[in-house]
Design a protein around this motif. Sequence first.
Motif, PDB file in Angstrom:
ATOM      1  N   SER B  71      24.706  11.119  62.441  1.00 15.19           N
ATOM      2  CA  SER B  71      24.509  12.207  63.409  1.00 15.19           C
ATOM      3  C   SER B  71      25.818  12.831  63.852  1.00 15.19           C
ATOM      4  CB  SER B  71      23.708  11.741  64.625  1.00 15.19           C
ATOM      5  OG  SER B  71      23.614  10.371  64.728  1.00 15.19           O
ATOM      6  N   ALA B 173      21.217  16.965  69.990  1.00 17.15           N
ATOM      7  CA  ALA B 173      19.854  16.473  70.239  1.00 17.15           C
ATOM      8  C   ALA B 173      19.571  15.196  69.452  1.00 17.15           C
ATOM      9  CB  ALA B 173      18.852  17.565  69.888  1.00 17.15           C
ATOM     10  N   THR B 174      20.635  14.498  69.077  1.00 13.37           N
ATOM     11  CA  THR B 174      20.478  13.287  68.251  1.00 13.37           C
ATOM     12  C   THR B 174      19.415  12.351  68.802  1.00 13.37           C
ATOM     13  OG1 THR B 174      22.818  13.373  67.609  1.00 13.37           O
ATOM     14  CG2 THR B 174      21.694  11.254  67.350  1.00 13.37           C
ATOM     15  N   LEU B 177      15.524  14.596  69.838  1.00 14.26           N
ATOM     16  CA  LEU B 177      14.671  15.428  68.986  1.00 14.26           C
ATOM     17  C   LEU B 177      13.491  14.634  68.429  1.00 14.26           C
ATOM     18  CD1 LEU B 177      14.490  18.312  67.702  1.00 14.26           C
ATOM     19  CD2 LEU B 177      15.502  17.291  65.653  1.00 14.26           C
ATOM     20  N   ALA B 194      21.169  16.792  65.063  1.00  9.16           N
ATOM     21  CA  ALA B 194      20.433  15.557  65.351  1.00  9.16           C
ATOM     22  C   ALA B 194      20.738  14.521  64.287  1.00  9.16           C
ATOM     23  CB  ALA B 194      18.938  15.845  65.429  1.00  9.16           C
TER      24      ALA B 194
END
Lengths: 407, 407
Positions: B71, B173-174, B177, B194
Amino acid sequence: MTVPGPIDPPARLLMGPGPISAYPSVLRAMSAPLVGQYDPFMTAMMNETQQLYRGVWATANEATLLVDGTSRSGIEAALVSLLRPGDRVLVPVFGRFGHLLAEIAERAMAEVHTIETDWGQVFPVSVIEEAIVRVKPAVLALVHGDTSTTMAQPLDEIGALCARHGVLFYSDATASLGGNAFETDAWGLDAATAGLQKCLGGPSGSSPITLSERAVEVIRSRGRVEAGIREDGDPQASDFIRSNYFDLGMILDYWGPRRLNHHTEATSMLYAARECARLMLIEGRAQAIARHRLAGAAMLAGVQALGLGVFGDIAHKMNNVVAVEIPERVNGDAVRAMLLDDFGIEIGTSFGPLHGRVWRIGTMGYNARPDAVYTTLAALEAALRRFGVPVPSGGGVQAASDVYRAG
Amino acid sequence: MTVPGPIDPPARLLMGPGPISAYPSVLRAMSAPLVGQYDPFMTAMMNETQQLYRGVWATANEATLLVDGTSRSGIEAALVSLLRPGDRVLVPVFGRFGHLLAEIAERAMAEVHTIETDWGQVFPVSVIEEAIVRVKPAVLALVHGDTSTTMAQPLDEIGALCARHGVLFYSDATASLGGNAFETDAWGLDAATAGLQKCLGGPSGSSPITLSERAVEVIRSRGRVEAGIREDGDPQASDFIRSNYFDLGMILDYWGPRRLNHHTEATSMLYAARECARLMLIEGRAQAIARHRLAGAAMLAGVQALGLGVFGDIAHKMNNVVAVEIPERVNGDAVRAMLLDDFGIEIGTSFGPLHGRVWRIGTMGYNARPDAVYTTLAALEAALRRFGVPVPSGGGVQAASDVYRAG
């Protein structure tokens, strides 16, 4: 959108310059369940993978590990970690991937010096030495095997040369490792990187790397532990590495006893990388290289017996790929399309000055096998005949088979 | 060395902050055979994966693709491509991963400005606006969900704010999401990245990314095609991106119609990423998020019913992770070790100010399931009792079950 079904690739025999068909057990390894990143099993597998790659690289380097990305992630990690902005780097260019090393070094703000030779040739040691004396680089960055030309640069005398001149010696062994002799320690390398998708017989996405103590010293002198996990006493060099992801100091701390969190190791790719190394060491390093040598010789004899020319200085050709001249008046892409569509066999196209002039045919990893060589030659013969090229019937397979029988 | 056997991980239920147990079909997808990088099947799968991720990200962004790495490779690609050296970036820090964004931006030679809030809190929009007005950044880099504190920063009003002030809006948004609402277009994001190893239920090693047209314009203005494949007319910006691997312009050219060679796509990770998105869209994006919301509520009720405190502002807690206060006089690591050794269940430790104070328990991806929640609570109850903590018998499972029954 209509959501598509599960992945279901067509049958393919990948006989290009890579990626090639992975070993079935490497594919199976990736479907093993995940474990946590600090699970004792995971850290044991990381340690074991390091040990396996010491065998693959023929090195005692403690700093032998994986970079999580494709082969060029390993290249960039090595160059951005070893080269300070403004450092001089010498890049002898004998194909596309020499240009890539220069490009990556330039983006790392090094002062890049290149020397070039014609495609299809390699450098005499004396030419490299002359350039080292002139440029006085901090690092020599040299591709070992460049698939764009199929040439393998001899490296065995370069390490001693670099040591004499106080130069760090880095080599990109992406295309060669596992299918050609590569002796990290005996050849005096300070850093070398690779990928899985060539002779190691895995998928792209993990880059094995090994670093000498001298290279680690340079990296440690630029040490910086990232904000958020930094503790009192952690190093904070002002000439820190200009990338977090590729900071080999932090990656070493993650793989080392401190297990300092950096990325989350790509577990499935680690499983794949481990299996690639495991297969090679079960076979034996020398045996795996000999298998590639034989497959390469068989393929070379086969295409020559089909009446096709071969590009470059064959004495310096890598074992695992051959550049085959496309016969005049033949549309090379049409032949490739026929091989893919009718036979499910992929052979490669080419870059730059060779584009449209040669096909590149690989024999590597899982596909360095007699049946893969014979099948490819039989299909190529059929395709050439379909396109009106006069070819001796059965000659390709026969010649390859002779090579295998002579062993 | 003695060559070890094939990989054979122990049974693990991964209930930490990630990585978590992957969906079985994601693991299976990775064992699908490889194809060549320009095989029509491969390019079709790349296109299809882009389309699937437009669904995951809730975006119409053409520039929706994967970066080949973990990520943080996506984070670095976004920041190094959007930020010119010397550009101002504003990073509101509410946990460890805010520090990481600042760190990555600093290494990209941006002028980094941070604002901080206490761990366990998020920022009011007004505080972010005030800082934007003061700093006048080129980019606002803001973590969405930070697993170090379990907080989710509300983003729904930030895009409009950034648009008003002419600021590019990037979010990491790792951790969030797939398990929490995330509306790329509706929230006005210019870039978001992500990983697979959290709510998307895959392994670490591939980073989904999406870029608005405005972000692509910035990237294109720094366009440079690498040496070795450059052709006449290709762009050669002088303020090129200071990384080859993370040059999103070149990565876009590889994923786009030109299919310009950059890396060799990590095929097995692409298969995994495709399957993660496919599963989410088959379930339905809203349904997947609702499942995470329910699992998170059940776990929260369960740990509270065991008499355990919960860290942070629960109103802003991510659905998929909870920080559980370690009871006084209990050795948190010993409890974790018992869960792992006796039950095969992993829960997480913590970073920085929370180290030793909380466990982090995740309910995400494949493991956002009632049986995983109940099993974890039952095991935690048993472990707490073993360590002498008075806990109401069966209370944790009961409370979680009540949440599930109320739906």
